[in-house]
Design a protein around this motif. Structure first.
Motif, PDB file in Angstrom:
ATOM      1  N   UNK A 401       0.856  -1.102   0.001  1.00 38.26           N
ATOM      2  CA  UNK A 401      -0.062   0.049   0.008  1.00 38.26           C
ATOM      3  C   UNK A 401       0.853   1.002   0.156  1.00 38.26           C
ATOM      4  N   UNK A 402       1.959   1.181   0.779  1.00 35.18           N
ATOM      5  CA  UNK A 402       2.686   2.482   0.767  1.00 35.18           C
ATOM      6  C   UNK A 402       3.587   2.676  -0.430  1.00 35.18           C
ATOM      7  N   UNK A 403       3.843   1.404  -1.157  1.00 34.70           N
ATOM      8  CA  UNK A 403       4.260   1.912  -2.573  1.00 34.70           C
ATOM      9  C   UNK A 403       3.267   2.573  -3.483  1.00 34.70           C
ATOM     10  N   UNK A 404       1.993   2.285  -3.404  1.00 39.32           N
ATOM     11  CA  UNK A 404       1.115   3.014  -4.155  1.00 39.32           C
ATOM     12  C   UNK A 404       1.144   4.357  -3.831  1.00 39.32           C
ATOM     13  N   UNK A 405       0.869   4.814  -2.456  1.00 35.49           N
ATOM     14  CA  UNK A 405       0.974   6.355  -2.253  1.00 35.49           C
ATOM     15  C   UNK A 405       2.154   7.023  -2.614  1.00 35.49           C
ATOM     16  N   UNK A 406       3.205   6.388  -2.228  1.00 37.82           N
ATOM     17  CA  UNK A 406       4.618   7.107  -2.859  1.00 37.82           C
ATOM     18  C   UNK A 406       4.610   7.378  -4.332  1.00 37.82           C
ATOM     19  N   UNK A 407       4.426   6.318  -5.137  1.00 36.03           N
ATOM     20  CA  UNK A 407       4.545   6.537  -6.614  1.00 36.03           C
ATOM     21  C   UNK A 407       3.504   7.201  -6.990  1.00 36.03           C
ATOM     22  N   UNK A 408       2.298   7.454  -6.383  1.00 37.57           N
ATOM     23  CA  UNK A 408       1.037   8.285  -6.774  1.00 37.57           C
ATOM     24  C   UNK A 408       1.344   9.587  -6.508  1.00 37.57           C
ATOM     25  N   UNK A 409       2.038   9.894  -5.352  1.00 40.36           N
ATOM     26  CA  UNK A 409       2.276  11.417  -5.109  1.00 40.36           C
ATOM     27  C   UNK A 409       3.531  11.843  -5.885  1.00 40.36           C
ATOM     28  N   UNK A 410       4.395  11.150  -6.299  1.00 36.63           N
ATOM     29  CA  UNK A 410       5.263  11.510  -7.122  1.00 36.63           C
ATOM     30  C   UNK A 410       5.154  12.068  -8.407  1.00 36.63           C
ATOM     31  N   UNK A 411       4.126  11.127  -8.995  1.00 35.91           N
ATOM     32  CA  UNK A 411       3.602  11.228 -10.415  1.00 35.91           C
ATOM     33  C   UNK A 411       2.336  12.550 -10.411  1.00 35.91           C
ATOM     34  N   UNK A 412       1.909  12.610  -9.040  1.00 36.88           N
ATOM     35  CA  UNK A 412       0.862  13.632  -9.101  1.00 36.88           C
ATOM     36  C   UNK A 412       1.445  15.163  -9.020  1.00 36.88           C
ATOM     37  N   UNK A 417      -2.056  17.513 -14.248  1.00 36.01           N
ATOM     38  CA  UNK A 417      -3.194  17.383 -15.264  1.00 36.01           C
ATOM     39  C   UNK A 417      -3.326  15.836 -15.961  1.00 36.01           C
ATOM     40  N   UNK A 418      -2.602  14.852 -15.590  1.00 34.54           N
ATOM     41  CA  UNK A 418      -2.638  13.679 -16.210  1.00 34.54           C
ATOM     42  C   UNK A 418      -4.084  13.042 -15.695  1.00 34.54           C
ATOM     43  N   UNK A 419      -4.440  11.849 -16.151  1.00 35.83           N
ATOM     44  CA  UNK A 419      -5.426  11.139 -15.786  1.00 35.83           C
ATOM     45  C   UNK A 419      -5.269  10.486 -14.335  1.00 35.83           C
ATOM     46  N   UNK A 420      -5.624  11.062 -13.372  1.00 36.39           N
ATOM     47  CA  UNK A 420      -5.162  10.691 -12.077  1.00 36.39           C
ATOM     48  C   UNK A 420      -6.126   9.496 -11.605  1.00 36.39           C
ATOM     49  N   UNK A 424      -4.468   6.067 -10.602  1.00 34.65           N
ATOM     50  CA  UNK A 424      -4.415   5.521  -9.104  1.00 34.65           C
ATOM     51  C   UNK A 424      -4.748   3.963  -9.166  1.00 34.65           C
ATOM     52  N   UNK A 425      -5.683   3.778 -10.233  1.00 32.11           N
ATOM     53  CA  UNK A 425      -5.998   1.963 -10.258  1.00 32.11           C
ATOM     54  C   UNK A 425      -4.853   1.593 -10.857  1.00 32.11           C
ATOM     55  N   UNK A 426      -4.154   2.026 -11.889  1.00 29.39           N
ATOM     56  CA  UNK A 426      -2.903   1.257 -12.425  1.00 29.39           C
ATOM     57  C   UNK A 426      -1.892   0.881 -11.120  1.00 29.39           C
ATOM     58  N   UNK A 427      -1.824   2.021 -10.285  1.00 27.37           N
ATOM     59  CA  UNK A 427      -0.888   1.525  -9.310  1.00 27.37           C
ATOM     60  C   UNK A 427      -1.254   0.764  -8.310  1.00 27.37           C
ATOM     61  N   UNK A 428      -2.645   0.663  -7.968  1.00 34.33           N
ATOM     62  CA  UNK A 428      -3.171  -0.465  -7.071  1.00 34.33           C
ATOM     63  C   UNK A 428      -3.015  -1.734  -7.667  1.00 34.33           C
ATOM     64  N   UNK A 443     -12.519  10.123  -8.502  1.00 32.64           N
ATOM     65  CA  UNK A 443     -11.316  10.507  -7.872  1.00 32.64           C
ATOM     66  C   UNK A 443     -10.982   9.810  -6.496  1.00 32.64           C
ATOM     67  N   UNK A 444     -10.947   8.264  -6.477  1.00 27.29           N
ATOM     68  CA  UNK A 444     -10.810   7.629  -5.478  1.00 27.29           C
ATOM     69  C   UNK A 444      -9.417   8.008  -4.542  1.00 27.29           C
ATOM     70  N   UNK A 445      -8.574   8.284  -5.359  1.00 25.88           N
ATOM     71  CA  UNK A 445      -7.150   8.850  -4.629  1.00 25.88           C
ATOM     72  C   UNK A 445      -7.348   9.924  -3.566  1.00 25.88           C
TER      73      UNK A 445
END
Length: 540
Positions: A401-412, A417-420, A424-428, A443-445
């Motif tokens: 789960x932490x890997x999801x969050x860290x990679x998501x925030x870096x990309x965010x 403006x990307x398709x967040x 999110x679900x790609x990373x999940x 926007x479940x993120x």
């Protein structure tokens, strides 16, 4: 540089920031515990004042000049200079940006604090949603409860993006690509090295997690009467799959039903020679309408006023959470009494998370269940194999789960403006192996409060887990079990708490354990039974 000039600057700065810090802490507490708009407005105003104080360009230039000169010979003075410089650098923003940031954060915080999802036509709390996800067996009702937990997302997503853009603008004025990179750099964490560690942990846990999750899915599929391929996010008991569902027949919640978990927490810390009763007396521990539904520790005045906020229920989750937040609070309480105001903080967020994460592990220890909870020793010992398996599963689930969050925030922050929603679900799916719901585009993120109000934080949890395992190894070598060992608390006070922020986190870890931070002990403890060579973080 004239040390007296720097010392005079610090005296003047502390005279301004200390009362402001206390006033803001009290306002934050009132806002979180009442949910009143007036309290939220007061907190936002004081937050803006704090930001403005640390954004003063003339003060920053003076600090930069001192910082780029030869370091003061007094190590405490040198450390205060560095921390001041990093803090001012992090908050170099114009007045309009400060006002807008404070205002938007206030609005978003108010929304999270007062949010209650709608399930079956009624408003439900986070605790109620958690109970439904844990106990319900009907997939349609589970889906409805899970979706209720995400209803906050569309309410706050636009404001979060506004915050991201404002934070990025401030970062670029300082020469950083974005707020993510700025935050890591000014928190003394090297981004390249961090993501090397993440990549290594991903690779070392891919197959163990795949096998473990396949076994979990088989059990869940049987529970819900579906094929494993039909499992969806709402079948995993936690809205984000941060914690694993109970599938082994061992319902640890029953061990806490009807028990006073406050008393259990006090007993735990007393056994470590740490007294937390005064902290609990100042705290707000139970749920009610309008109150923040999460949990945190707040160091109001950086002296003696330390409080925690929880929404306790007599179950495993809240037992762990209470021990976690009290870990932060004990760190704050037992800081060295002679430390100057600017050093009366933990060495780093990593180190305070490490202590909290170490101490929240107790409820899955047979020795703790026997000694503290009072389960007969033979019964607790008989549970040991299941408890060990539960610990490993919980840690693997949490890590992924932490890997999801860290990679998501870096990309965010790299590309807001990307398709967040899709990202999110790609990373999940990549890290948690949980399939996305069909035809869902929401926007479940944004339902995760950290992304909005505690940005670029999750790497501290991950590195904190590595440090917690390293501390655990070091302590068990000295004291055996950590339960009811006065030496454990005395060691934590002496080696971790008392130095405060006088040491950087790398130096603290090495002095406390005799080696630099490594993932070796985490891997040994939670991923494999055999020794796996650790990856040194010496280059941080």
């Amino acid at each position: 540089m004239k040390p007296l000039d720097l010392e005079a600057f610090i005296v003047e700065h502390v005279a301004r920031v200390e009362p402001l810090t206390r006033a803001h802490g009290l306002a934050y507490w009132e806002s979180a515990t009442t949910g009143q708009p007036e309290a939220a407005e007061r907190e936002a105003q004081l937050r803006a004042e704090w930001l403005a104080l640390h954004a003063e360009p003339e003060s920053f230039q003076r600090l930069r000049t001192w910082y780029e000169s030869a370091a003061p010979p007094d190590p405490w003075l040198a450390r205060q200079l560095k921390l001041l410089y990093l803090t001012f650098a992090a908050h170099q923003q114009d007045a309009a940006t400060i006002r807008e940031l404070a205002q938007v954060e206030k609005e978003v915080r108010h929304l999270y604090t007062n949010f209650r999802g709608e399930f079956n036509g009624r408003a439900v709390s986070d605790n109620e949603i958690a109970a439904i996800l844990a106990e319900e067996r009907d997939s349609h009702r589970l889906q409805a409860a899970w979706e209720a937990s995400k209803q906050i997302g569309p309410q706050v997503a636009a404001q979060i993006l506004t915050l991201v853009h404002l934070r990025n603008q401030s970062a670029r004025r300082l020469g950083f690509d974005n707020h993510y990179r700025k935050t890591l750099a000014l928190n003394e964490i090297d981004e390249t090295r961090l993501f090397q560690i993440l990549s290594d942990l991903e690779q070392q846990t891919n197959e163990p997690f795949r096998r473990t999750k396949a076994a979990l899915d088989a059990q869940l599929a049987e529970r819900f009467g579906v094929a494993p391929r039909e499992l969806r996010p709402w079948h995993y008991a936690d809205p984000f799959f941060q914690r694993p569902p109970q599938t082994d027949g061992l319902d640890l919640d029953l061990l806490f039903a009807g028990r006073d978990i406050e008393a259990l927490a006090v007993r735990t810390y007393t056994g470590l020679d740490l007294d937390v009763r005064d902290i609990l007396a100042r705290s707000d521990l139970y749920a009610r309408p309008g109150k923040n539904q999460h949990a945190f520790c707040l160091f109001i005045d950086h002296r003696e006023d330390i409080r925690i906020l929880c929404n306790l229920e007599p179950n495993l989750r809240w037992m762990e959470t209470l021990l976690h937040e009290l870990g932060h609070a004990a760190y704050d309480k037992y800081l060295g009494p002679d430390l100057p105001f600017l050093l009366r903080n933990p060495a780093h967020t990593i180190s305070t998370e490490a202590v909290a994460l170490l101490l929240e592990r107790f409820p899955l220890e047979a020795a703790w269940l026997s000694t503290v909870v009072g389960i007969p020793a033979p019964e607790a010992d008989a549970l040991a194999p299941q408890l060990s398996a539960r610990r490993q599963l919980a840690m693997l689930v949490q890590l992924r789960w932490m890997l999801v969050m860290i990679h998501f925030e870096r990309a965010l922050y790299a590309e807001p403006e990307q398709d967040l929603n899709t990202l999110w679900w790609d990373l999940v799916e990549r890290y948690q192996y949980v399939p996305r719901p069909e035809r869902r585009n929401a926007p479940d993120w944004a339902a995760k409060i950290h992304i909005a109000l505690f940005p670029v934080y999750y790497q501290n949890y991950l590195l904190g887990q590595l440090m917690a395992s390293q501390l655990h190894h070091h302590l068990t070598q000295r004291a055996g079990s950590l339960v009811d060992q006065l030496e454990v608390g005395q060691y934590l006070c002496r080696a971790i708490f008392e130095p405060g922020a006088s040491l950087d986190w790398e130096t603290l870890v090495e002095q406390a354990t005799g080696e630099r931070l490594t993932s070796d002990y985490f891997i040994q403890e939670f991923v494999s039974e055999s020794h796996v060579s650790g990856k040194s973080l010496a280059e941080f």
